[in-house]
Write an enzyme that holds these catalytic residues in place. Structure first.
Site, mmCIF file in Angstrom:
data_model
loop_
_atom_site.group_PDB
_atom_site.id
_atom_site.type_symbol
_atom_site.label_atom_id
_atom_site.label_comp_id
_atom_site.label_asym_id
_atom_site.label_seq_id
_atom_site.Cartn_x
_atom_site.Cartn_y
_atom_site.Cartn_z
ATOM 1 N N TYR A 89 0.480 -1.217 -0.250
ATOM 2 C CA TYR A 89 0.201 0.203 -0.024
ATOM 3 C C TYR A 89 1.108 1.223 0.181
ATOM 4 C CZ TYR A 89 -0.161 1.727 5.139
ATOM 5 O OH TYR A 89 0.431 1.857 6.280
ATOM 6 N N GLY A 258 -2.950 1.866 16.411
ATOM 7 C CA GLY A 258 -4.047 1.244 17.983
ATOM 8 C C GLY A 258 -3.000 -0.494 18.377
ATOM 9 N N ASP A 259 -2.692 -0.224 16.689
ATOM 10 C CA ASP A 259 -1.215 -1.343 17.387
ATOM 11 C C ASP A 259 -0.673 -1.426 17.676
ATOM 12 O OD1 ASP A 259 -3.127 -2.776 15.039
ATOM 13 O OD2 ASP A 259 -1.776 -2.155 13.058
ATOM 14 N N ASP A 295 5.224 1.177 10.371
ATOM 15 C CA ASP A 295 3.766 1.564 11.514
ATOM 16 C C ASP A 295 3.813 0.442 12.830
ATOM 17 O OD1 ASP A 295 2.870 1.492 8.350
ATOM 18 O OD2 ASP A 295 1.100 0.532 8.823
#
Length: 317
Positions: A89, A258-259, A295
């Site tokens: 992505y 959030g992770d 991430d």
């Protein structure tokens, strides 16, 4: 050391430098990116032996994902295949009015055909906890079945099951998500849901406290956590409600926050922390993630403890 197993897709994220658009960028920063592997990395770095299960193409991009996870100590227990491709992505970041833009290129990804029968499920059976998210069953009918099968297997092995709803509107509608997720919730011990997703997918309105208490009443969860963005999180456990404010942080690198929260929460609980302790650990890990490119929450226990100590000092002032 406690053990955590996770299952899901990990993509390669390509980000142009600065605020350049994808269309004109000449270079891209590449990061491994996946909700469940992000959780595994955070938990591993915070003292939990973590394994990530998945299916990847036996190709240079697939091996790039493996290398990224191994770099942080996560054990990638994956099926390598000659079929399918590595999903990617693109993330553009710019000031308003452009803002952040995500473009997925994941059609035909190898993970979409993964079944429980081909995965090394012994890693789940021997783990203390198993985690997955609502992103995974949204990717294919096969993965919806596999997600249910793995949650059932974990339950039969007395492995604590953790599930983050993690709704993605680009993958499915609220109605489709509700139908699939509600069928899974009977297999879940720890349920994590963002307040906005609880309303969008589950139709629960009201305050985050009311939502958490409603979910606790409606399902036989051991623990339910409702996250509320910049306002922190709420948890209900053993009939008691706990609230935790967020730790103020910048907005430079919000993807994966959030992770990071879930990884910090699980790391604390698996190492004997109470639910209030885990909420604090999760919010500190999430705040630190917002300072880290990519991430994954590249954090340490010392950094988390320091963030909590700094917060306490500010409150005392």
């Amino acid at each position: 050391m406690p053990e955590l197993a996770t299952f899901g897709e990990t993509m390669l994220r390509l980000s142009p430098p600065g605020d350049q658009p994808v269309e004109t960028a000449g270079t891209f920063a590449v990061h491994a990116a996946g909700a469940e592997s992000n959780v595994a990395v955070a938990a591993q770095r915070l003292g939990v032996e973590s394994t990530w299960l998945s299916k990847l193409p036996d190709s240079p991009p697939g091996r790039r994902v493996l290398a990224a996870l191994r770099q942080h100590g996560v054990d990638p227990a994956v099926v390598l295949t000659e079929e399918g491709r590595q999903g990617t992505y693109y993330l553009e970041s710019a000031d308003p009015p452009r803002g952040r833009t995500v473009t997925y290129d994941r059609e035909g990804a190898a993970v979409r055909t993964a079944t429980a029968a081909e995965l090394p499920t012994d890693r789940i059976e021997r783990a203390d906890a198993f985690h997955t998210t609502g992103i995974t069953p949204a990717l294919s009918d096969t993965l919806a079945t596999t997600t249910a099968d793995l949650l059932e297997l974990a339950r039969e092995a007395d492995t604590t099951t953790a599930f983050d709803l993690n709704y993605r509107s680009k993958l499915w509608s609220p109605e489709a998500a509700r139908e699939t997720v509600t069928d899974l919730l009977g297999l879940v011990d720890l349920f994590v849901v963002a307040d906005r997703d609880a309303e969008t997918v589950l139709g629960l309105s009201g305050s985050p406290v009311e939502t958490a208490e409603r979910l606790d009443a409606d399902y036989d969860f051991e623990t339910v956590v409702v996250t509320r963005g910049d306002e922190g999180a709420v948890a209900v456990h053993d009939g008691r409600t706990h609230e935790r404010p967020a730790i103020p942080a910048g907005d430079a690198h919000p993807v994966g926050t959030g992770d990071a929260f879930v990884g910090g929460f699980l790391a604390s609980r698996l190492q004997g922390g109470s639910v209030p302790d885990a909420l604090a650990y999760g919010t500190a890990t999430a705040a630190l993630k917002r300072t880290v490119p990519g991430d994954m929450a590249v954090v340490t226990p010392e950094a988390v403890e320091r963030a909590l100590a700094d917060e306490s000092e500010m409150i005392e002032r």
